[in-house]
Design an enzyme around this catalytic site. Sequence first.
Site, short mmCIF file in Angstrom:
data_model
loop_
_atom_site.label_atom_id
_atom_site.label_comp_id
_atom_site.label_asym_id
_atom_site.label_seq_id
_atom_site.Cartn_x
_atom_site.Cartn_y
_atom_site.Cartn_z
N GLU A 77 0.83 -1.20 0.00
CA GLU A 77 0.00 0.00 0.00
C GLU A 77 0.86 1.25 0.00
OE1 GLU A 77 -2.25 -0.19 3.58
OE2 GLU A 77 -3.00 -2.19 3.16
N CYS A 90 3.26 8.33 1.75
CA CYS A 90 3.59 7.29 2.72
C CYS A 90 3.80 6.01 1.94
CB CYS A 90 2.43 7.16 3.71
SG CYS A 90 2.67 5.85 4.93
N CYS A 97 5.40 -7.58 7.07
CA CYS A 97 6.39 -7.12 8.03
C CYS A 97 6.66 -8.25 9.02
CB CYS A 97 5.87 -5.89 8.80
SG CYS A 97 7.07 -5.17 9.94
N CYS A 101 4.21 -6.45 15.66
CA CYS A 101 3.57 -5.58 16.65
C CYS A 101 2.07 -5.91 16.66
CB CYS A 101 3.79 -4.11 16.30
SG CYS A 101 5.55 -3.68 16.23
N CYS A 104 -0.80 -3.70 14.98
CA CYS A 104 -0.60 -3.26 13.60
C CYS A 104 -1.09 -4.36 12.64
CB CYS A 104 0.88 -2.97 13.37
SG CYS A 104 1.31 -2.65 11.65
N CYS A 328 -1.68 1.46 7.82
CA CYS A 328 -0.84 0.34 8.19
C CYS A 328 -1.36 -1.03 7.81
CB CYS A 328 -0.61 0.37 9.71
SG CYS A 328 -0.17 1.99 10.29
N1 SAH Z 1 7.93 -0.48 10.79
C1 SAH Z 1 8.02 0.96 10.90
C2 SAH Z 1 7.04 1.71 10.01
C3 SAH Z 1 5.65 1.24 10.13
S1 SAH Z 1 4.20 2.05 10.43
C4 SAH Z 1 7.81 1.37 12.34
O1 SAH Z 1 7.38 0.56 13.13
O2 SAH Z 1 8.10 2.51 12.67
C5 SAH Z 1 4.33 3.66 10.98
C6 SAH Z 1 3.79 3.88 12.38
O3 SAH Z 1 2.41 3.52 12.52
C7 SAH Z 1 4.55 3.10 13.43
O4 SAH Z 1 4.83 3.97 14.50
C8 SAH Z 1 3.54 2.06 13.83
O5 SAH Z 1 3.81 1.54 15.11
C9 SAH Z 1 2.25 2.81 13.75
N2 SAH Z 1 1.04 1.96 13.70
C10 SAH Z 1 0.92 0.70 13.24
N3 SAH Z 1 -0.33 0.25 13.37
C11 SAH Z 1 -1.05 1.25 13.94
C12 SAH Z 1 -2.41 1.39 14.34
N4 SAH Z 1 -3.28 0.40 14.17
N5 SAH Z 1 -2.80 2.57 14.89
C13 SAH Z 1 -1.90 3.57 15.05
N6 SAH Z 1 -0.61 3.51 14.69
C14 SAH Z 1 -0.17 2.35 14.15
#
Ligand code: SAH
Length: 343
Positions: A77, A90, A97, A101, A104, A328
Amino acid sequence: MVAGLGQPPFRASQLSRHYFGRYTDRAEEMSDLPRAAREPLAQALLPRLLTAERELSCDGGTTRKTLWRTFDGALVESVLMRYPDRVTMCVSSQAGCGMACPFCATGQAGLTRNLSAAEIVAQVVAGARLLADGQIPGGPGRVSNVVFMGMGEPLANYNAVLAAVRRLTDPVPEGMGISQRSVTVSTVGLVPAIARLAAERLSVTLAVSLHAPDDELRDTLVPVNRRWKVAEVLASAWNYAAATGRRVSIEYALIRDINDHAWRADLLGSLLSGRLAHVNLIPLNPTPGSKWTASRPAAQREFVRRLEAHGVPVTVRDTRGREIDGACGQLAASARPPVPAGR
Ligand code: SAH
């Protein structure tokens, strides 16, 4: 490669200008190339890497999300967000990934594969083309910012991400000429890779997805914390700030009753106070089936207030694109069969 195709080497620069400067890979738009050479050159050197599978837009067309299919069927995406003063793309750095986490959507689906530098750059070129063509409300425009906040952990795909950053930021014809300062690489906190990035002498912005100031909670929210602890991650962030002079962005998704306690705001404030850092609070965008949700407004306000009381600059991220599964991995997740429970 151009010479190998029986063409004078200077055609490489012509092709690069078309792609990086005019955002086209279409032979018929390359009128400065001899007619007979256009098609073979474009096909050999600018193959179509990404095919739009779905396009969704909201905010009056100024937020636009694309689900791409790669040549081998992976889904990634990208999101274009136009603001009065800038346009941010973005981008994804991996299909899926491996960081797992739990809040996410991408993390839940696991890693499919790394993207190549060209697949990363292609997402930005596609956005630049829409803007140049005037297809985004607000008139013709340019991509001013790129954030590696789509799918994937950019520092787990280090070489391709670095190559992509160079193509995005080198001037035409070597690249798209976007300012390094306007590129943000966001990471879960892979400490050795942060150190390596600091040594590159770039001025890109580093974002660290902290989400908790204490190891006990961060071990569960960002599982790689079991390998590199909060203190190590922050130490590497401060080294990055010292090496580059760039303020580090600390990302913190506010999750109701999980990480939004006043004491955690105070702990975070004390860890960041006096540092070259600011906090970007992200109201949690709940993934389908998640038991977690965004913080109550009062808890969010109190979190901001306490950070500010420690002298830490704070912004709350706007929540663009929510109604189009803007965050995400949600769009790619919805195009796949659901993830089995218990993952
Ligand atoms: N892998 C990288 C980039 C990914 S996403 C990282 O972790 O930084 C960018 C941001 O969105 C990250 O801070 C991630 O933790 C956050 N994120 C992921 N899922 C989310 C969600 N459901 N709600 C809010 N933020 C989220």
